[in-house]
Design an enzyme around this catalytic site. Structure first.
Site, PDB file in Angstrom:
ATOM      1  CE1 TYR A  55     -11.026  -4.828   1.345  1.00 14.60           C
ATOM      2  CE2 TYR A  55      -8.883  -4.165   0.322  1.00 14.60           C
ATOM      3  CZ  TYR A  55      -9.870  -3.848   0.388  1.00 14.60           C
ATOM      4  OH  TYR A  55     -10.502  -2.148   0.317  1.00 14.60           O
ATOM      5  CE  LYS A  56      -5.299  -5.127  -3.085  1.00 10.18           C
ATOM      6  NZ  LYS A  56      -5.748  -3.697  -3.717  1.00 10.18           N
ATOM      7  CG  HIS A  92     -10.137   4.232   2.610  1.00 10.89           C
ATOM      8  ND1 HIS A  92     -10.450   5.469   2.510  1.00 10.89           N
ATOM      9  CD2 HIS A  92     -10.621   4.130   1.590  1.00 10.89           C
ATOM     10  CE1 HIS A  92     -10.146   6.230   0.895  1.00 10.89           C
ATOM     11  NE2 HIS A  92      -9.978   4.728   0.728  1.00 10.89           N
ATOM     12  CE1 TYR A 113      -3.994  -1.079   0.107  1.00  9.74           C
ATOM     13  CE2 TYR A 113      -3.398  -2.025   2.162  1.00  9.74           C
ATOM     14  CZ  TYR A 113      -4.891  -2.133   0.913  1.00  9.74           C
ATOM     15  OH  TYR A 113      -5.755  -2.596   1.482  1.00  9.74           O
ATOM     16  NE  ARG A 121      -3.868   5.269  -4.503  1.00 10.72           N
ATOM     17  CZ  ARG A 121      -5.066   3.988  -4.298  1.00 10.72           C
ATOM     18  NH1 ARG A 121      -6.020   4.046  -3.992  1.00 10.72           N
ATOM     19  NH2 ARG A 121      -4.305   3.149  -3.559  1.00 10.72           N
ATOM     20  CD  GLU A 165     -11.152  -0.001  -8.272  1.00 15.22           C
ATOM     21  OE1 GLU A 165     -11.638  -0.021  -7.763  1.00 15.22           O
ATOM     22  OE2 GLU A 165     -10.326   0.919  -7.744  1.00 15.22           O
ATOM     23  CG  ASN A 173      -6.688   0.507  -5.848  1.00 15.49           C
ATOM     24  OD1 ASN A 173      -5.557  -0.415  -5.557  1.00 15.49           O
ATOM     25  ND2 ASN A 173      -7.558  -0.300  -4.129  1.00 15.49           N
TER      26      ASN A 173
END
Lengths: 347, 315, 200
Positions: free
Chosen positions: A316-317, A193, A37, A223, A265, A225
């Site tokens: 998480y993903k 978040h 991250y 950015r 993204e 993601n």
């Protein structure tokens, strides 16, 4: 440059496909062989011709099909698009931003003529010809944010700025990576978040928020993601999780290259003029592993990133269960050679 | 910092001390719109010195044909307002930054109560236009010592919601009466001297208002003080900040890169890490928390100063 | 029953710092069940807090109504359920002025719904106080059918509307006054983990 729009689907028979040009311009998100991250925000400057950074709002070969898919999603669940009452002005700001950018960047596809508050918008790919009064929502078929985001690829959130925070108070969210607008609308930056593991304790969000609160007009930032999706599905919403979830378990070593997609993204953030809100378009790009590995640098790097990713992040993903199969597939495309810096393919 | 060169289209005296400046694009065309409460930073090349002062925009936020500001001449100030009053003429060009809003309306409010003291009327002149255009309920209270000093009077619309309180006419502003009995969802905005902001906060607190409904903007310009030295670890320089100079200005003079936005201690953009500090930082900003200020590990160079033996910054 | 001590959680999960008297200001008080004891403690710390208070109490099986009435709030109303208290609460909020304090006490469902109503009426968040007492059952929204299941005490649980088996997240929506419930066997239907009691 004329775009040839694909006739394709993002559900059922999944006929989505990337042309070789679309693969070359895919925004590969990793500039190193490992991932952690980070705030990784940079100015949203114009990038090289042909790249997804060339225009402020990228329009590509999937435009018409994505807008058709959004329409299907909204028919099924209108709550994917919501705006709290105080956000209408921000909606107009965003409509203006998108219309002016697209008309300037793609004059062959879009045109905007303004005479005071009397506006005339033409969207040729979607066959729309609309005259309306700016700031009078009754002259559009729906609210200004919904109107323009039905014609703009990517999810879009409008963030109100107050009390030293940003608030997710409006959005068009039909291709999200597993979060619900209906649930999250009205939350502040830290609250929406909240489900992200670890990042809060690392102070990433405090730094990002401070940066975004001082975001300036005319100086948008971006950015990248990423996550992983089985099948080229845009609607990976929690609302429909019980419908698309089983697909995640259908991968086999034979199909993983074709059915497993890297989902990227391109997030941009824009200060809006009249409302002082922040527009947050989240543009989704999909690329099958078998297309990724046609760029040797990407094949090597993606293998190393996914192999070494902490388990918590893979969970998480949402691809923990498929990770061994994915890594095994990618390992065949990693000869251990060093990779060059940056995200772009080697020339 | 995206700044553009604009032409001074019109200069209008509003009172003996306050002058309005209108800026337009030299080649015609429109400027970015803004939201009520936004300010711009005006760059003033004053001999070898580049002064930068922030001023609230007072023109209609939805009118991109020009930007207007009102400048009060501060003879005891650092020289920016004197420069605007004495050295700027119609037809001149000045560099003006993009609008930044650190004092925006809370658009959820059921009602907006705007309270201005003196030159603090400026951000409200733009907010009023926005409120009227959006047809939102509001009332405005404008306090000034005398009618002659009340530069904003000529710019206020003649509406029942607009109230002028002129103290030498015996019509002082009664904050208790203004704040009592306002409907749920009212937000109060105060701009003016610290004394007025404190008085509104006190009265509101006494009446049980929560902090979240109170907004304020002090027109904070960098306060003068004794000269002091600063060591800059990264650039390997030692600089002296003159009595009428801010630390940020001294950094800029020494060509040391420091980001900034508001230059008034509000936005936090210029926040700088203090590497060592023997002495006392005079924190004048509204950004750092009390605990952060006490720890002397951060400084906002746009407004804060230092007294003591050694201050070393990560710049 | 003392105030509930919850395990620290993610930033969207609400916390209930406890009630502190703001004195004899106009106040709305809303409590259910054991929340009555928090109001009683509040009044004990400062009896004047009741002078201008409009107190609405939902017993929900407990019996503290008489005790609350004895605290002499300016207005007292006992309602059989939140739904029946709602029109009265909305009217009170519509008539209120800035300076009004809202005290919420009791279960998370009651606190959350009272808070959502007050925020929607324009009461700023920092004019609202809360103290958790009693049941730690959760109010859960099913992310799939949008139905709310009240008084959820187990994880996973069955959505009372669509029947899906949902796991209990700590992610919380102030606007909906509910935690999020997500299908637990979406990827492998029928693969349901063992049911556990929800802990504070």
């Amino acid at each position: 440059m004329t775009i040839r729009f694909n006739d394709e689907t993002f559900r059922d028979d999944y006929t989505f496909h990337n042309s070789p040009e679309a693969v070359r311009r895919f925004p590969f998100p990793f500039d190193h062989d490992s991932y952690m991250y980070s705030v990784n925000i940079e100015p949203h400057r114009r990038g090289q011709a042909g790249s997804v950074f060339q225009h402020r709002f990228d329009v590509d070969e999937h435009y018409i099909a994505e807008m058709r898919d959004r329409e299907i999603t909204l028919k099924d669940d209108p709550l994917r698009c919501q705006s709290l009452p105080h956000m209408e002005l921000a909606g107009w700001d965003f409509l203006e931003l998108v219309m002016t950018c697209k008309a300037e960047d793609y004059p062959d596809l879009f045109s905007l003529t303004r005479d005071g508050d009397r506006w005339h918008w033409i969207n040729r790919p979607l066959g729309i010809d609309q005259r309306f009064t700016f700031l009078d929502a009754t002259t559009l078929p729906c609210g200004p944010m919904e109107y323009i985001t039905r014609q703009t690829q990517g999810d879009h959130a409008l963030l109100d700025q107050r009390e030293g925070n940003l608030w997710m108070d409006a959005g068009m969210i039909t291709s999200q990576a597993d979060w619900s607008l209906d649930f999250d609308i009205g939350m502040n930056f830290f609250e929406w978040h909240a489900p992200v593991p670890k990042a809060a304790e690392m102070g990433v969000f405090q730094r990002a928020l401070k940066f975004l609160l001082n975001l300036q007009q005319g100086a948008p930032v971006r950015r990248l993601n990423w996550t992983m999706t089985v099948n080229p599905r845009l609607d990976t919403s929690p609302e429909n999780y019980h419908k698309w979830g089983p697909e995640k378990r259908t991968l086999t070593p034979e199909t993983v290259g074709a059915k497993q997609y890297l989902r990227v993204e391109l997030q941009t953030l824009w200060r809006l003029p009249r409302s002082n809100a922040v527009a947050f378009p989240i543009r989704c790009y999909l690329c099958a592993l078998e297309d990724i590995v046609t760029v040797p640098k990407w094949g090597r790097r993606l293998h190393r990133v996914l192999r070494d990713l902490p388990e918590e992040l893979a969970t998480y993903k949402g691809f923990s269960v498929n990770r061994p199969m994915i890594v095994d597939y990618l390992s065949k495309f990693d000869d251990g050679a060093p990779t060059s810096p940056g995200i772009f393919p080697d020339p | 910092m995206t700044a553009r060169l604009l032409r001074v289209a019109k200069i209008t005296p509003l009172s003996p001390l306050v002058t309005r400046f209108r800026f337009e694009c030299p080649e015609g065309g429109t400027l970015p719109l803004f939201s009520g409460g936004a300010h711009v930073v005006v760059e003033m090349p004053d001999g070898g010195l580049l002064r930068r002062n922030a001023y609230s925009l007072i023109s209609d936020p939805m009118d991109g044909s020009g930007y207007e500001i009102a400048v009060r001449r501060e003879d005891a100030g650092r020289g920016g307002s004197r420069f605007m009053h004495s050295r700027v003429a119609e037809g001149d060009t000045l560099r003006i930054g993009a609008p930044v809003n650190l004092f925006s309306l809370d658009l959820r409010a059921r009602k907006h109560v705007l309270i201005a003291g003196g030159i603090g009327i400026t951000p409200f002149l733009a907010q009023l236009r926005q409120l009227i255009r959006l047809q939102l309920p509001f009332e405005l209270h404008y306090a000034a010592r005398s009618r002659a000093e009340a530069a904003g009077l000529a710019l206020l619309p003649d509406l029942p919601q607009v109230h002028a309180h002129i103290s030498d006419e015996g019509n002082r502003m009664d904050l208790g009466a203004i704040l009592a009995g306002q409907p749920l969802g009212t937000h109060v905005y105060t701009c003016g001297p610290e004394g007025l902001i404190d008085a509104v906060a006190e009265t509101a607190t006494r009446l049980g208002w929560p902090r979240g409904a109170l907004h304020s903007e002090a027109f904070l310009s960098p306060p003068p003080g004794a000269a002091f030295q600063v060591r800059l670890a990264r650039s390997g320089k030692t600089i002296t900040v003159a009595p009428h100079q801010s630390l940020l200005e001294a950094l800029e003079e020494a060509q040391v890169d420091a980001p900034w936005l508001c230059r008034g201690g509000a936005c936090g953009q210029c926040e700088t890490v203090v590497l060592s500090c023997k002495g006392r930082i005079e924190h004048h900003d509204h950004f750092l928390t009390d605990a952060e200020k006490a720890s002397q590990t951060r400084i906002m160079p746009c407004v804060s100063r230092f007294q003591g033996e050694d201050l070393t910054l990560d710049r | 029953m003392p105030p509930t001590a919850f395990t620290p959680s993610i930033p969207s999960r609400p916390v209930y710092p406890g009630l502190v008297s703001r004195g004899a200001t106009p106040a709305l008080m809303l409590a259910d069940a054991e929340g009555a004891l928090a109001l009683a403690d509040l009044a004990a710390s400062d009896p004047a807090v009741m002078d201008r208070a409009h107190l609405i109490y939902i017993p929900a099986g407990s019996d503290h109504g008489a005790r609350l009435q004895a605290l002499r709030p300016a207005q007292f109303h006992q309602a059989p359920s939140f739904a029946t208290a709602l029109p009265r609460l909305r009217k009170a909020l519509a008539d209120a002025h800035m300076g009004t304090v809202l005290y919420l006490a009791g279960t998370e469902g009651l606190i959350g719904q009272g808070l959502a109503e007050a925020l929607a009426a324009g009461l700023p968040a920092d004019a609202i106080q809360s103290e958790h007492r009693g049941s730690i059952a959760r109010r859960m929204q099913c992310v799939h059918c949008k139905g709310v299941t009240e008084d959820v005490t187990t994880d996973p649980f069955t959505c009372s509307h669509c029947g899906l088996t949902l796991f209990v997240r700590d992610h919380y929506s102030r606007r909906l006054a509910a935690f999020q419930g997500v299908c637990v066997d979406a990827e492998a239907p029928g693969d349901i983990p063992e049911t556990q009691e929800i802990r504070p």
